[in-house]
Design an enzyme around this catalytic site. Structure first.
Site, mmCIF file in Angstrom:
data_model
loop_
_atom_site.group_PDB
_atom_site.id
_atom_site.type_symbol
_atom_site.label_atom_id
_atom_site.label_comp_id
_atom_site.label_asym_id
_atom_site.label_seq_id
_atom_site.Cartn_x
_atom_site.Cartn_y
_atom_site.Cartn_z
ATOM 1 N N LYS A 1 40.672 -30.315 -32.352
ATOM 2 C CA LYS A 1 40.173 -29.031 -32.828
ATOM 3 C C LYS A 1 39.055 -28.499 -31.939
ATOM 4 O O LYS A 1 38.177 -29.266 -31.524
ATOM 5 C CB LYS A 1 39.644 -29.240 -34.245
ATOM 6 C CG LYS A 1 39.222 -28.002 -34.960
ATOM 7 C CD LYS A 1 38.929 -28.303 -36.426
ATOM 8 C CE LYS A 1 38.151 -27.187 -37.064
ATOM 9 N NZ LYS A 1 36.738 -27.439 -37.256
ATOM 10 N N LYS B 1 32.308 -25.788 -32.774
ATOM 11 C CA LYS B 1 30.930 -25.787 -32.292
ATOM 12 C C LYS B 1 30.364 -27.207 -32.327
ATOM 13 O O LYS B 1 29.789 -27.689 -31.351
ATOM 14 C CB LYS B 1 30.110 -24.875 -33.200
ATOM 15 C CG LYS B 1 28.717 -24.600 -32.708
ATOM 16 C CD LYS B 1 28.045 -23.560 -33.595
ATOM 17 C CE LYS B 1 26.731 -24.090 -34.085
ATOM 18 N NZ LYS B 1 26.194 -23.375 -35.234
ATOM 19 N N LYS C 1 24.893 -31.872 -47.450
ATOM 20 C CA LYS C 1 23.661 -31.351 -46.832
ATOM 21 C C LYS C 1 22.429 -32.113 -47.315
ATOM 22 O O LYS C 1 21.491 -32.339 -46.553
ATOM 23 C CB LYS C 1 23.523 -29.855 -47.091
ATOM 24 C CG LYS C 1 24.464 -29.065 -46.202
ATOM 25 C CD LYS C 1 24.377 -27.573 -46.438
ATOM 26 C CE LYS C 1 25.452 -26.846 -45.613
ATOM 27 N NZ LYS C 1 25.826 -25.571 -46.207
#
Ligand code: TRP
Length: 329
Positions: A194, A197, A111
């Site tokens: 897969k 989102k 992140k």
């Protein structure tokens, strides 16, 4: 009976991958465990969500989980920020967490690299907050995906450190909840491995029938088998994998036979898949619509959930304070 704690991300709509991959297992898990499910809204603050959408996100994700079958009669379902003890335990556990270790956490590094302008302390101590969620109820088990395994390891590390420092077997070393062979991987219809989102290939529990049909009809295939029993391309394999999940076994067999004798028409295959997905999704979508308009029900569930969660939370924090030597005059 074992205690299970699971935090639910407060953003994003649920797709078939979430539903068949995790949620359906939760629904079974709640029948024979003491389960705590909560919406992790404190965790979402690391990315500074717009205050005007934060609550709607919580409401929408809570609604979807309830509609899909999380049952407040069987489990404790609450919103993280409704339980102030989590913040206090987070503070106290921070004393067991070393900055060097936190800085090396994979999710933090990832992140920090993606958002170099927002490397805040909340992001750094995200695993400590998660440890507080888990240890607040002294969880035996935590259902975690691959991306959360390291966080659970850190939870055990803090539990162990606390126990060692104060010479008491207080916190358990919470283990991953193992769904074993029941764990299903739901593929995407774009030929990829897969459904997700971030992959942008999701079929959502909130999708209308017409949207589901459109998405399924666009599924990636090839030009069709030319020899009997030829191997399937990834796209066609994925269609059959999804069918295995949502369709009747004889329906799947019918189309497999057609594939193997080269008489298959992918249009028919997709139409069938779309209708079977709709049969699975439509009742949930219906419940989502009902629940999301039912302010009273959502209030009832979250108030009772917070009350139940606080029973164990208050007890744990009081004991931790006492062990650490905090006393009031
Ligand atoms: N970090 C988890 C995720 O992103 C959510 C979470 C927060 C959680 N607290 C938790 C999961 C406690 C399990 C237990 O998915």
């Amino acid at each position: 009976m074992e205690t299970v704690v699971s935090g639910i991300r407060s953003t994003g709509n649920l797709h078939l991958g979430n539903y068949f991959g995790a949620l359906r297992n939760f629904i079974k898990m709640q029948q024979n465990n003491r389960c705590f499910f909560f919406i992790a809204d404190y965790h979402s603050l690391t990315t500074h969500p717009d205050p005007s959408v934060l609550h709607d996100n919580v409401r929408s994700i809570l609604t979807q989980y309830l509609a899909a079958g999380l049952d407040p009669e069987q489990s404790t379902i609450y919103v993280q920020s409704d339980v102030p003890e989590v913040a206090e335990l987070y503070l106290l556990l921070n004393m067991q967490a070393y900055i060097g270790e936190l800085g090396k956490t994979a999710s933090f590094k990832d992140k920090a690299r993606k958002n170099p302008d927002n490397v805040n302390a909340g992001l750094l101590t995200y695993p400590v907050l998660m440890a507080a969620d888990i240890l607040l109820h002294k969880a035996d088990k935590v259902p975690v995906g691959k991306d959360q395994e390291q966080h659970l390891e850190m939870t055990r590390l803090y539990a162990r450190r606390f126990n060692n420092r104060y010479g008491i077997e207080f916190f358990p070393e919470s283990q991953p909840y193992n769904f074993g062979s029941e764990l299903i991987k739901v593929p995407g219809l774009d030929g990829s491995g897969k459904m997700g989102k971030s992959e942008g290939n999701g079929i959502y529990l909130t999708d209308e029938d017409s949207v589901i049909r459109k998405k399924v009809m666009k599924a990636v295939t090839d030009s069709g088998p030319t020899e009997p029993n030829s191997p399937m391309c990834d796209g066609v394999k994925n269609i059959f994998t999804l069918m295995d999940i949502v369709s009747q076994p004889d329906t799947v067999q019918y189309f497999k036979d057609k594939y193997n004798d080269c008489s298959i028409r992918y249009g028919d295959l997709k139409k069938q898949l779309a209708e079977d997905i709709i049969s699975a999704v439509a009742p949930i979508r219906q419940r989502i619509a009902e629940i999301s308009g039912d302010e009273h029900y959502l209030q009832l569930v979250t108030r009772r959930g917070a009350e139940q969660a606080r029973e164990s939370a208050v007890k744990t924090v009081a004991e931790v304070r006492q062990i650490m030597g905090i006393k009031s005059f």
